[in-house]
Design a protein around this motif. Structure first.
Motif, PDB file in Angstrom:
ATOM      1  N   THR A   1       0.821  -1.206   0.000  1.00  0.00           N
ATOM      2  CA  THR A   1       0.000   0.000   0.000  1.00  0.00           C
ATOM      3  C   THR A   1       0.859   1.262   0.000  1.00  0.00           C
ATOM      4  O   THR A   1       0.478   2.278  -0.585  1.00  0.00           O
TER       5      THR A   1
ATOM      6  N   ILE B   1       1.460   1.814  -3.585  1.00  0.00           N
ATOM      7  CA  ILE B   1       0.249   2.232  -4.294  1.00  0.00           C
ATOM      8  C   ILE B   1      -0.087   3.695  -4.005  1.00  0.00           C
ATOM      9  O   ILE B   1      -0.512   4.447  -4.882  1.00  0.00           O
TER      10      ILE B   1
ATOM     11  N   ILE C   1      -6.999   6.588  -0.100  1.00  0.00           N
ATOM     12  CA  ILE C   1      -6.421   5.458  -0.836  1.00  0.00           C
ATOM     13  C   ILE C   1      -6.052   4.328   0.121  1.00  0.00           C
ATOM     14  O   ILE C   1      -6.326   3.152  -0.133  1.00  0.00           O
TER      15      ILE C   1
ATOM     16  N   SER D   1      -7.686   0.607   0.086  1.00  0.00           N
ATOM     17  CA  SER D   1      -6.847  -0.564  -0.204  1.00  0.00           C
ATOM     18  C   SER D   1      -6.826  -1.530   0.970  1.00  0.00           C
ATOM     19  O   SER D   1      -6.902  -2.756   0.784  1.00  0.00           O
TER      20      SER D   1
ATOM     21  N   GLY E   1      -1.568  -7.912  -8.165  1.00  0.00           N
ATOM     22  CA  GLY E   1      -2.309  -7.227  -7.115  1.00  0.00           C
ATOM     23  C   GLY E   1      -2.222  -7.914  -5.770  1.00  0.00           C
ATOM     24  O   GLY E   1      -2.995  -7.603  -4.858  1.00  0.00           O
TER      25      GLY E   1
ATOM     26  N   ALA F   1      -7.917  -4.741  -8.562  1.00  0.00           N
ATOM     27  CA  ALA F   1      -7.868  -3.521  -7.755  1.00  0.00           C
ATOM     28  C   ALA F   1      -6.500  -2.850  -7.801  1.00  0.00           C
ATOM     29  O   ALA F   1      -6.407  -1.623  -7.912  1.00  0.00           O
ATOM     30  N   PHE F   2      -5.431  -3.637  -7.718  1.00  0.00           N
ATOM     31  CA  PHE F   2      -4.102  -3.054  -7.559  1.00  0.00           C
ATOM     32  C   PHE F   2      -3.183  -3.216  -8.769  1.00  0.00           C
ATOM     33  O   PHE F   2      -2.241  -2.436  -8.931  1.00  0.00           O
TER      34      PHE F   2
ATOM     35  N   VAL G   1      -2.838  -0.097 -11.080  1.00  0.00           N
ATOM     36  CA  VAL G   1      -2.119   0.988 -10.404  1.00  0.00           C
ATOM     37  C   VAL G   1      -0.627   0.696 -10.357  1.00  0.00           C
ATOM     38  O   VAL G   1       0.213   1.584 -10.564  1.00  0.00           O
TER      39      VAL G   1
ATOM     40  N   MET H   1      -8.791   1.736  -8.273  1.00  0.00           N
ATOM     41  CA  MET H   1      -8.861   0.617  -7.340  1.00  0.00           C
ATOM     42  C   MET H   1     -10.300   0.179  -7.105  1.00  0.00           C
ATOM     43  O   MET H   1     -10.620  -1.018  -7.173  1.00  0.00           O
TER      44      MET H   1
ATOM     45  N   PHE I   1     -11.981  -3.409  -8.415  1.00  0.00           N
ATOM     46  CA  PHE I   1     -12.455  -4.348  -7.399  1.00  0.00           C
ATOM     47  C   PHE I   1     -13.937  -4.660  -7.573  1.00  0.00           C
ATOM     48  O   PHE I   1     -14.339  -5.825  -7.625  1.00  0.00           O
TER      49      PHE I   1
ATOM     50  N   PRO J   1      -9.936   0.745 -15.160  1.00  0.00           N
ATOM     51  CA  PRO J   1      -8.866   1.334 -14.348  1.00  0.00           C
ATOM     52  C   PRO J   1      -7.666   1.816 -15.171  1.00  0.00           C
ATOM     53  O   PRO J   1      -7.126   2.890 -14.899  1.00  0.00           O
TER      54      PRO J   1
END
Length: 473
Positions: free
Chosen positions: A111, A114, A126, A130, A255, A401-402, A405, A424, A428, A455
């Motif tokens: 995180t 991210i 954020i 996350s 992710g 989600a990740f 990014v 994110m 998700f 995304p």
């Protein structure tokens, strides 16, 4: 208890006593939260490579993937290019930058990476988003591994599954809560070696029992010809879509906090390259072995309740008690090599990312890990689902989600904080929607690839040139 069960139990007690002692030793090295959560960013290639491989694969390879090949046939092998491709991209394409930036900026968690270059309420938004998604998915991930343990205990010791779940949870909790990242990485290396040995011996024995490659192919062609169709009876665009959907499982790799922190924790680039070679070699052998086991078991008189138990059924058919004990140890190794890493990653979301204070950091991390294990046990006991389905849901959702990014940051896009947050959340919730309510496509093609599209577009369209601190969101 039979003599067979006593032999298996003796092996397990010895093996897991060693793991707990290792946790006690590692506890002395976890003096700071940085030590507890990322091992001081000082892992060597052997530990990082084996622990990454064992953590990424878990019980779903030994039970879920082998059972899937058993039930589906050669068409299940389309997963392998995606899985192996994920290893290559993670370690070779992204790994160098990820490892270097983690050291340069002192990142402790995924995180941190991210949410890099953001401050104030934008970063807080954020981080909270996350952390919530990580904890939600990891609870299901852990429960799937504990369910595998309960199934194994029921098979070998004829005890209720809930007792096996509680026992596995207790063992993992002890050394994970005590030793943190140092303990789980070192024990994962040992567990990865055990899994590797079983993934070589058991499939080869099953292949020999089936009469060798030529005889196996002939018997499959006679008994279950559909198993030899690489597209599983599909044709045209549907066949291509199904193959891409299977391979799309590799997108989830990018992710997974428990995997990315393994790369972040390697002490230098030389050790990173070594870790990749070890992890990749392990993955090639173990996945190929489990695929071979799934195909070979199809023509053997294996006794089992469902396809995910072919590992136990084949072992009981082919080997004496001592080997059965090793297989049991391998399964619990796979369970624990994922659960322990996820516990540490989950506790990092609470103690480091969200930063609940004034409780001392390392103590907070340990309390968080213990609490999460209790919650996961409750879900395991109350919401039974197949191991394969639970793991794939969590894997896909976190990847959507990740993953976008991560790629955007390593590509130097410098996305706006609002774009990071929306990307994110969009990835998700689209993943959840496809999983629960929308048509996922052949072999879940749309579920695995679709949630990445929006995304990526958001992050690219909403990127900024100036430092992110000037655009607080």
């Amino acid at each position: 208890m039979t003599s067979n069960s006593q032999t298996i139990l003796a092996i397990l007690v010895t093996y897991h006593s060693c793991l707990i002692l290792l946790g006690l030793w590692a506890a002395r090295r976890a003096q700071t939260n940085e030590d507890f959560l990322i091992g001081g960013r000082n892992l060597n290639g052997w530990v990082a490579g084996f622990s990454y491989a064992a953590t990424s694969s878990s019980a779903w390879v030994l039970m879920g993937f082998s059972g899937f090949v058993y039930a589906t046939g050669l068409s299940a092998l389309w997963m392998l290019p995606g899985i192996w491709g994920g290893y290559i991209v993670a370690w070779v394409v992204l790994g160098k930058q990820l490892q270097q930036r983690a050291h340069q900026h002192k990142y402790v968690t995924f995180t941190d990476f991210i949410a890099a270059d953001t401050v104030s309420h934008a970063r807080r938004r954020i981080v909270l988003a996350s952390s919530t998604m990580i904890l939600f998915c990891f609870i299901f991930y852990i429960s799937a591994q504990l369910l595998a343990s309960g199934s194994a205990m029921k098979t070998y010791f004829d005890i209720p599954s809930w007792q096996g779940i509680l026992l596995a949870a207790l063992i993992v909790s002890v050394y994970s809560v005590l030793g943190g990242f140092w303990a789980v990485s070192t024990t994962d290396m040992i567990q990865g070696i055990v899994i590797l040995v079983i993934a070589i011996l058991l499939p080869l024995a099953a292949l020999v029992e089936a009469g060798g490659p030529v005889e196996l192919w002939a018997r499959l062609a006679q008994d279950t010809p559909g198993h030899l169709d690489i597209f599983g009876g599909r044709a045209g665009l549907t066949a291509i879509g199904a193959a891409l959907g299977m391979a799309g499982i590799g997108l989830g790799t990018f992710g997974q906090p428990q995997l990315m922190t393994r790369i972040m924790s390697v002490k230098n680039d030389k050790e990173r390259r070594k870790a990749f070679k070890i992890a990749m070699s392990w993955s090639l052998i173990v996945f190929s072995g489990m695929a071979l086991l799934g195909l070979s078991a199809r023509v053997l008189p294996v006794s089992m309740d469902n396809a995910e138990q072919i590992l136990f059924g084949t072992t009981s058919l082919l080997f004496p008690d001592i080997i059965a004990g090793l297989v049991m140890a391998a399964l619990l190794s796979a369970v624990m090599s994922t659960v322990d890493s996820i516990l540490v990653a989950s506790s990092a979301s609470i103690s480091h990312d969200i930063k609940f204070q004034p409780v001392r950091s390392v103590l907070m991390s340990r309390i968080a890990a213990a609490g999460l294990m209790v919650l996961a046990v409750g879900i395991s006991l109350s919401a039974p689902t197949s191991i394969f389905e639970r793991v794939l849901f969590a894997w896909t959702a976190l990847g959507a989600a990740f993953g976008p990014v991560l790629f955007a940051r390593l590509a130097g896009w410098r996305p706006h904080p609002n774009a990071v947050f929306l990307a994110m959340m969009t990835g998700f919730f689209m993943s959840v929607a496809f999983n629960q309510y929308l048509y996922a496509g052949p072999s879940n093609l749309y579920e695995r690839i679709g949630p990445w599209i929006c995304p990526i577009l958001l992050l690219y369209a909403w990127r900024i040139e100036a430092p992110a601190e000037q655009h607080d969101g």
